[in-house]
Design an enzyme around this catalytic site. Sequence first.
Site, PDB file in Angstrom:
ATOM      1  N   GLU A   1     -12.721  17.681  13.647  1.00 42.27           N
ATOM      2  CA  GLU A   1     -13.574  18.813  13.244  1.00 42.27           C
ATOM      3  C   GLU A   1     -12.857  20.133  13.528  1.00 42.27           C
ATOM      4  OE1 GLU A   1     -17.337  18.344  15.193  1.00 42.27           O
ATOM      5  OE2 GLU A   1     -17.844  16.561  14.012  1.00 42.27           O
TER       6      GLU A   1
ATOM      7  N   LYS B   1       4.586  15.288 -24.127  1.00 44.92           N
ATOM      8  CA  LYS B   1       4.468  14.377 -22.984  1.00 44.92           C
ATOM      9  C   LYS B   1       3.220  13.513 -23.096  1.00 44.92           C
ATOM     10  CE  LYS B   1       2.872  15.814 -18.770  1.00 44.92           C
ATOM     11  NZ  LYS B   1       2.875  16.593 -17.545  1.00 44.92           N
TER      12      LYS B   1
ATOM     13  N   THR C   1       4.253  14.747  -8.351  1.00 41.86           N
ATOM     14  CA  THR C   1       5.124  13.601  -8.009  1.00 41.86           C
ATOM     15  C   THR C   1       6.563  13.850  -8.457  1.00 41.86           C
ATOM     16  OG1 THR C   1       4.810  12.512 -10.143  1.00 41.86           O
ATOM     17  CG2 THR C   1       3.198  12.024  -8.419  1.00 41.86           C
ATOM     18  N   GLY C   2       6.759  14.852  -9.305  1.00 43.83           N
ATOM     19  CA  GLY C   2       8.103  15.136  -9.832  1.00 43.83           C
ATOM     20  C   GLY C   2       8.425  14.306 -11.074  1.00 43.83           C
TER      21      GLY C   2
HETATM   22  C1  R5P Z   1       0.269  18.672 -16.017  1.00 43.10           C
HETATM   23  O1  R5P Z   1      -0.044  18.776 -17.198  1.00 43.10           O
HETATM   24  C2  R5P Z   1       0.960  19.734 -15.237  1.00 43.10           C
HETATM   25  O2  R5P Z   1       1.233  20.872 -15.966  1.00 43.10           O
HETATM   26  C3  R5P Z   1       2.235  19.202 -14.609  1.00 43.10           C
HETATM   27  O3  R5P Z   1       3.166  18.904 -15.637  1.00 43.10           O
HETATM   28  C4  R5P Z   1       1.935  17.976 -13.806  1.00 43.10           C
HETATM   29  O4  R5P Z   1       0.855  18.189 -12.962  1.00 43.10           O
HETATM   30  C5  R5P Z   1       3.142  17.561 -13.001  1.00 43.10           C
HETATM   31  O5  R5P Z   1       2.839  16.416 -12.295  1.00 43.10           O
HETATM   32  P1  R5P Z   1       3.961  15.427 -11.831  1.00 43.10           P
HETATM   33  O6  R5P Z   1       4.954  16.210 -11.034  1.00 43.10           O
HETATM   34  O7  R5P Z   1       3.228  14.413 -10.976  1.00 43.10           O
HETATM   35  O8  R5P Z   1       4.546  14.790 -13.051  1.00 43.10           O
END
Ligand code: R5P
Length: 296
Positions: free
Chosen positions: A37, A194, A225-226
Site C-alpha cells: 500500500e 503492418k 516489445t520492440g
Molecule cells: C501500435 O500501433 C503502436 O503505434 C506501436 O507501433 C506499437 O505499440 C509498438 O509495439 P511493439 O513494440 O510491441 O511492437
Amino acid sequence: MIYILGGSGGIHIAYKLSRDFNLPIIHLEYKTFPDGEKYLRILDEVSEKRVIVIQSMYRNPDSHLIEYFFLVSTLKELGAKEVIGVIPYFPYARQDTRFNPGEVVSLEIVAKLIEKVGTDKIVTIDMHLHRYHDIQELFKIPAKNLTAMKELARYIKSHYKLSNPVVIGPDEESEQWAKVAADVIECNYDILEKKRISPEEVILSPREVNVKDKDVIIVDDIISTGGTMAEAIKFLKRQGARKVICACTHAILAGDALSKIYRAGAYDLISTDTVPSPVSKVNVSKILYEEFIKYL
Ligand code: R5P
C-alpha cells in the site's frame, strides 16, 4: 503562479521543469508499506493554488494511476483552486474498444476516473489515439495531446550525419509522426503496412519503399516489445537502407526490446524521457512548458 507536483512517475520531469523554467515545486513524501500500500503526504500548502500534477504512467501503470487519483483528490480536498493533470505517457490507450465480447474498455474507465477525482484539465504527449481522432472526444474536461516528434527529429538532424535521409512510419497510424519528422529533417516520408498477429508479433506486408542507399529514420509513438521496430528495420535493410535510426516518444522497452532492435541492425535508437530509459535523449519538460504551461 503555477506550482508543480511530481508523482513517482513524473518526478524527473517535474524537477527539470522547475529547474529550467523557474516553477515552484510542491514537495511530496512517498512511501510504500511492506504490504504494497502507498503512503503519500503533500508537504506544502496548496490552498487556493493552481497545481500541475505530473505522472507518467509507464511500466507499472496501475500503481501510477492510483497514486494520481490519491494526489488529485487530496489536492482538491486541501483547497487547491485548479488541478491540471500532465500524463506524458498515458496508459491503456491501446484498449480503446471492445475487440472481443466481454472485454474491459480500459481507456474509457481510466478517462472517467481521471475526471471523477477532480482533474480540471488534462495534457498528454503522443497519446496512442487510434479510434479517437482527438483526445477531446475522450474527455469532457479540456484536454490536449502534444507531440514530441518535432524535438525528436531536431535531435536526429543535429546529432547524426544523415546522407540522403527518408523518414518511414512502420504502420498507417504513424503517418502523422512521419510527416512532422520529415518536415523538420527536410526529406520525404513513407509508411509501411503492418498486421499484428499477437502482442509480441507483427508482420509487414511486402511493399516497395524507396530506401535504397538512403539513411532511414523510423518514427513511432511507442516501442513496447520492440517487435514492430525490429521487423521494420529488417524489412528496410532488405530493401537496401543504409543507416537506420529509430525514434519513438515512449520507450517502454519491455523485456529484451532494446537488444532486439540493435540486433535487427539499428544504427541507433532515441526516445524522450516520458519513460526514463538508456535511450532517453529528448527532455519533454521544454515541450510541456513551451506548448502548454506558459499559456496557463
Ligand atoms: C501500435 O500501433 C503502436 O503505434 C506501436 O507501433 C506499437 O505499440 C509498438 O509495439 P511493439 O513494440 O510491441 O511492437
